[in-house]
Design a protein around this motif. Structure first.
Motif, PDB file in Angstrom:
ATOM      1  N   GLU A 168      45.256  51.122  41.909  1.00  0.00           N
ATOM      2  CA  GLU A 168      44.208  50.903  42.735  1.00  0.00           C
ATOM      3  C   GLU A 168      42.986  50.416  41.580  1.00  0.00           C
ATOM      4  O   GLU A 168      41.973  49.986  42.021  1.00  0.00           O
ATOM      5  CB  GLU A 168      43.556  52.144  43.397  1.00  0.00           C
ATOM      6  CG  GLU A 168      44.640  52.434  44.442  1.00  0.00           C
ATOM      7  CD  GLU A 168      44.145  53.652  45.412  1.00  0.00           C
ATOM      8  OE1 GLU A 168      42.876  53.938  45.160  1.00  0.00           O
ATOM      9  OE2 GLU A 168      45.065  54.216  46.014  1.00  0.00           O
ATOM     10  N   LEU A 169      43.258  50.743  40.381  1.00  0.00           N
ATOM     11  CA  LEU A 169      42.173  50.427  39.542  1.00  0.00           C
ATOM     12  C   LEU A 169      42.137  48.476  38.880  1.00  0.00           C
ATOM     13  O   LEU A 169      41.348  48.287  38.297  1.00  0.00           O
ATOM     14  CB  LEU A 169      42.078  51.217  37.991  1.00  0.00           C
ATOM     15  CG  LEU A 169      41.776  52.562  38.391  1.00  0.00           C
ATOM     16  CD1 LEU A 169      42.062  53.359  37.067  1.00  0.00           C
ATOM     17  CD2 LEU A 169      40.330  52.625  38.803  1.00  0.00           C
ATOM     18  N   ALA A 170      43.505  48.014  39.533  1.00  0.00           N
ATOM     19  CA  ALA A 170      43.554  46.815  38.835  1.00  0.00           C
ATOM     20  C   ALA A 170      42.740  46.047  39.535  1.00  0.00           C
ATOM     21  O   ALA A 170      42.109  46.110  40.733  1.00  0.00           O
ATOM     22  CB  ALA A 170      44.976  46.351  39.270  1.00  0.00           C
ATOM     23  N   ASP A 171      42.360  44.903  38.793  1.00  0.00           N
ATOM     24  CA  ASP A 171      41.313  43.924  39.248  1.00  0.00           C
ATOM     25  C   ASP A 171      41.770  43.240  40.319  1.00  0.00           C
ATOM     26  O   ASP A 171      42.800  42.623  40.390  1.00  0.00           O
ATOM     27  CB  ASP A 171      40.958  42.924  38.079  1.00  0.00           C
ATOM     28  CG  ASP A 171      39.793  41.941  38.276  1.00  0.00           C
ATOM     29  OD1 ASP A 171      39.483  41.802  39.514  1.00  0.00           O
ATOM     30  OD2 ASP A 171      39.554  41.015  37.293  1.00  0.00           O
ATOM     31  N   ILE A 172      40.730  43.227  41.278  1.00  0.00           N
ATOM     32  CA  ILE A 172      41.315  42.711  42.659  1.00  0.00           C
ATOM     33  C   ILE A 172      41.468  40.897  42.749  1.00  0.00           C
ATOM     34  O   ILE A 172      42.254  40.573  43.448  1.00  0.00           O
ATOM     35  CB  ILE A 172      40.172  42.979  43.869  1.00  0.00           C
ATOM     36  CG1 ILE A 172      38.852  42.406  43.471  1.00  0.00           C
ATOM     37  CG2 ILE A 172      40.330  44.404  44.282  1.00  0.00           C
ATOM     38  CD1 ILE A 172      37.897  42.658  44.546  1.00  0.00           C
ATOM     39  N   GLY A 173      40.821  40.580  41.712  1.00  0.00           N
ATOM     40  CA  GLY A 173      40.975  38.982  41.297  1.00  0.00           C
ATOM     41  C   GLY A 173      42.338  38.597  41.047  1.00  0.00           C
ATOM     42  O   GLY A 173      42.611  37.487  40.975  1.00  0.00           O
ATOM     43  N   LEU A 174      43.195  39.463  40.558  1.00  0.00           N
ATOM     44  CA  LEU A 174      44.583  39.377  39.910  1.00  0.00           C
ATOM     45  C   LEU A 174      45.563  39.192  41.118  1.00  0.00           C
ATOM     46  O   LEU A 174      46.445  38.706  41.086  1.00  0.00           O
ATOM     47  CB  LEU A 174      44.997  40.600  39.155  1.00  0.00           C
ATOM     48  CG  LEU A 174      44.382  40.660  37.888  1.00  0.00           C
ATOM     49  CD1 LEU A 174      44.888  41.937  37.091  1.00  0.00           C
ATOM     50  CD2 LEU A 174      44.814  39.512  36.810  1.00  0.00           C
TER      51      LEU A 174
END
Length: 435
Positions: free
Chosen positions: A354-360
């Protein structure tokens, strides 16, 4: 073509020039009378060099005030463009100096040098605001094109404070720092001390700094891809490992942050400002904190003592920024400190993906994501003894996950106690309504 600056460079010995009509001094009788008559004039009045300089200064000043000059400067520009202010600047300069004598004479290495102020002034178009690449705690950074060979460089301006004394004391040390060569460091080409300013000249990085790419203002721009993010983390780790453990004299950076991670044409990470950090260690007579809130370790905030563990903490913050796409400190977020948010995720066993950049848009390697988040958590431990060394970090990034699995986790209470100073500061800022 638009003419914005006109710079005339006089020879260094121009003040020794004699007027064409001057009569050479001889030993014949009567010459003493002529010499005495010269002394009656104000100092420098009969010196050809000063006469030339005075005439040029007056002529150029009058030229700048003419309508013809203003029309020439604005030729080809749109009417909306702000009018360029005319100014006439006279300065005394020194010659550029090669410093190979200070650091050896290896012909295979590009030796640092002392740049003349004139070439930096011309290359940056008079330190034009249009050439500003960025600014930080030390000062502005300008893009400059060297008039001698067209090389593009970045010039960082900061206060030297001690003028000529600075050069005598630290020139040899800066030369040694400039001699450092690593594929993940921004090479220091040299410097210039002019009046109370120190100008550091670095290689120009086409893709500028990591913060500009990672925290893009224009959301239509393509986000930084996952592969490049991993490459940047590995490059930054290698740079710190080099400074901490691969030199005879250890260098502690003191100011690791995304804006100091430059990106070359292939998006390789290049750590900058390591020369400034070393200089600051000498300049600061007492233990003083040098860094940005959010990147500084708890013990560094309290003691001001720079250590390799403090650099590792800052590295960990950058890793978490790269993974999440969030800034180290952002008062617009529900959780101001990124480190606190990530540690809460870890302690409460929340899904780290859930910490991953949403832009990815989910385009990342899950195993690598877990590795980077775990590494970021270990590096930002509030206990410096629990942080891995840079040697260990490089090994973990090479795939040795067993090293990070064995790291001791601190309790939530211990983390809050050691970070009490930072948490208190956040509350006070929030109470003032500062964003």
């Amino acid at each position: 073509m638009q003419l914005t600056h006109l710079c005339l460079i006089m020879p260094s010995d121009y003040d020794k020039l004699e007027p064409l009509h001057a009569t050479p001094q001889t030993n014949i009788k009567g010459s003493q009378k002529k010499v005495k008559s010269r002394k009656q004039h104000p100092q420098g009045a009969c010196c050809g060099g000063h006469v030339v300089a005075t005439l040029l200064h007056g002529s150029l000043t009058r030229l700048c005030e003419t309508k013809w000059w203003n029309n020439l400067c604005q030729h080809g520009t749109r009417r909306k463009t702000k009018q360029i202010k005319s100014s006439c600047v006279v300065f005394h300069d020194m010659e550029g100096v090669q410093l190979s004598s200070m650091i050896g004479k290896d012909s295979n290495i590009n030796h640092p040098r002392i740049f003349s102020y004139a070439e930096l002034y011309i290359g940056s178009r008079g330190f034009s605001e249009e050439e500003v690449l960025g600014s930080g705690g030390f000062g502005k950074v300008y893009k400059a094109v060297m008039p001698s060979d067209g090389t593009v460089v970045a010039v960082k301006c900061c206060l030297a404070g001690k003028g000529g004394q600075f050069e005598k004391t630290f020139a040899a040390e800066l030369a040694a720092v400039a001699h450092l060569r690593h594929k993940n460091l921004v090479p220091l080409r040299g410097w210039c001390v002019f009046e109370d300013q120190l100008y550091l000249v670095y290689d120009y990085m086409p893709n500028l700094s990591l913060d500009r790419v990672l925290f893009r203002k224009n959301m239509k721009e393509e986000p930084l891809g996952w592969v490049r993010r991993g490459k940047i983390v590995k490059g930054l780790a290698c740079a710190l490992h080099y400074l901490h453990e691969q030199l005879e004299t250890q260098i502690i950076h003191r100011d690791v942050k995304t804006s100091n991670v430059m990106l070359d044409s292939h998006y390789n990470a290049r750590l900058g400002d390591f020369g400034l950090a070393r200089w600051l260690e000498h300049e600061l007579e007492s233990k003083s904190v040098c860094g940005i809130f959010g990147y500084m370790s708890p013990e560094y905030v309290e003691s001001g003592e720079a250590t390799t563990a403090a650099d590792v903490y800052s590295f960990g913050v950058v890793v978490l920024e790269i993974v999440s796409g969030l800034k180290a400190v952002d008062f617009r977020q529900p959780e101001v400190l990124l480190v606190k948010k990530v540690h809460e995720f870890e302690m409460r066993k929340r899904p780290l993906e859930e910490l991953a950049d949403i832009g990815l848009n989910g385009e990342y390697n899950y195993k690598e994501l877990m590795r980077l988040v775990s590494l970021g958590v270990a590096c930002t431990s509030s206990d410096p003894k629990l942080r891995p060394s840079t040697r260990k970090i490089v090994s973990i990034l090479d795939g040795n996950d067993k090293l990070i699995m064995g790291e001791n986790m601190e309790s939530r209470e211990d983390w809050r106690e050691r970070n009490a100073c930072s948490l208190s500061l956040v509350k006070r800022i929030q109470a003032l309504g500062i964003q």
